[in-house]
Design a protein around this motif. Sequence first.
Motif, PDB file in Angstrom:
ATOM      1  N   THR A  16       0.890  -0.866  -0.390  1.00  8.63           N
ATOM      2  CA  THR A  16      -0.147  -0.333   0.014  1.00  8.63           C
ATOM      3  C   THR A  16       1.164   0.833   0.012  1.00  8.63           C
ATOM      4  O   THR A  16       0.578   1.867  -0.671  1.00  8.63           O
ATOM      5  CB  THR A  16      -1.082  -0.211   0.965  1.00  8.63           C
ATOM      6  N   ASP A  39      -8.132  -4.619  -1.646  1.00  7.65           N
ATOM      7  CA  ASP A  39      -7.535  -5.296  -1.022  1.00  7.65           C
ATOM      8  C   ASP A  39      -8.928  -4.833  -0.086  1.00  7.65           C
ATOM      9  O   ASP A  39      -9.721  -4.181  -0.115  1.00  7.65           O
ATOM     10  CB  ASP A  39      -6.464  -4.697  -0.173  1.00  7.65           C
ATOM     11  N   ASP A  78      -3.432  -1.583  -6.093  1.00  7.40           N
ATOM     12  CA  ASP A  78      -3.229  -1.786  -4.643  1.00  7.40           C
ATOM     13  C   ASP A  78      -3.002  -3.759  -4.433  1.00  7.40           C
ATOM     14  O   ASP A  78      -4.820  -3.586  -5.006  1.00  7.40           O
ATOM     15  CB  ASP A  78      -3.827  -1.252  -3.998  1.00  7.40           C
TER      16      ASP A  78
HETATM   17 MG    MG Z   1      -2.026  -3.018   2.647  1.00  3.54          MG
END
Ligand code: MG
Length: 206
Positions: A16, A39, A78
């Motif tokens: 991230t 995520d 991400d």
């Molecule tokens: Mg992460």
Amino acid sequence: MRTVLIANPKGGSGKTTVATNLAGYFATRGRRVILSDLDRQQSAMQWLQRRPYKLPLIRPGDDRKSKTSKDVEWMIIDSPAGLRGDKLSDAIKQADWVIVPVQPSAFDIGATRDFLELLREEKAIRKQRAFVAMAGVRVDPRTRTAASLQSFMESTGLPILTYLREAQVYRLAAEQGASLFDIRPSLVARDLQQWAPLLHWLVNAD
Ligand SMILES: [Mg+2]
Ligand SMILES: Nc1ncnc2c1ncn2[C@@H]1O[C@H](COP(=O)(O)OP(=O)(O)OP(=O)(O)O)[C@@H](O)[C@H]1O
């Protein structure tokens, strides 16, 4: 649109951090950039929500309109810890580049070695539709673990983009919805230098 996936199934490897800073870089360069978050913890999206309006715009990936918009230049994805199987394949199919962040620790190196094996089996990677490269994260070059990380990374034969040092500024920026590129350059000069080869690789790779 060019798409960069940040992936390593090891939790806390720096995905991230790399993804948000990369999105921040393209935004400060005036590029139209989307930050997409696979995520469930949604750390990247929470970072984006914290991002002050006065900072250069990064659009969220869950915005359908922005994802299909032709004027998007960069998409940064991400991804979660534990990414594998079909979800991994789907993410790689979207990507032009996969950046794998790795920390200097035996556990991280072990997990990353296994992950790289999986990556090599992915069709998109074998057919060279997506390219993989590595980035060391939270590296103190004076330590033995940094040397171990370096020899591991060299043994993979993949491009080694950079070694980012451990610095409090990454945590401060994360808290403020900012990237290193939003901070006065004189305060982060060394860190910006460490980012330069990674950015150079992406911008010149196509
Ligand atoms: Mg992460
Ligand atoms: N270069 C750095 N210097 C200092 N702290 C860092 C650095 N890189 C990452 N961190 C910190 O390390 C922690 C883990 O990083 P990050 O959240 O980016 O990893 P992740 O791979 O996204 O984790 P997860 O697998 O849980 O999604 C965070 O608290 C982050 O702020």
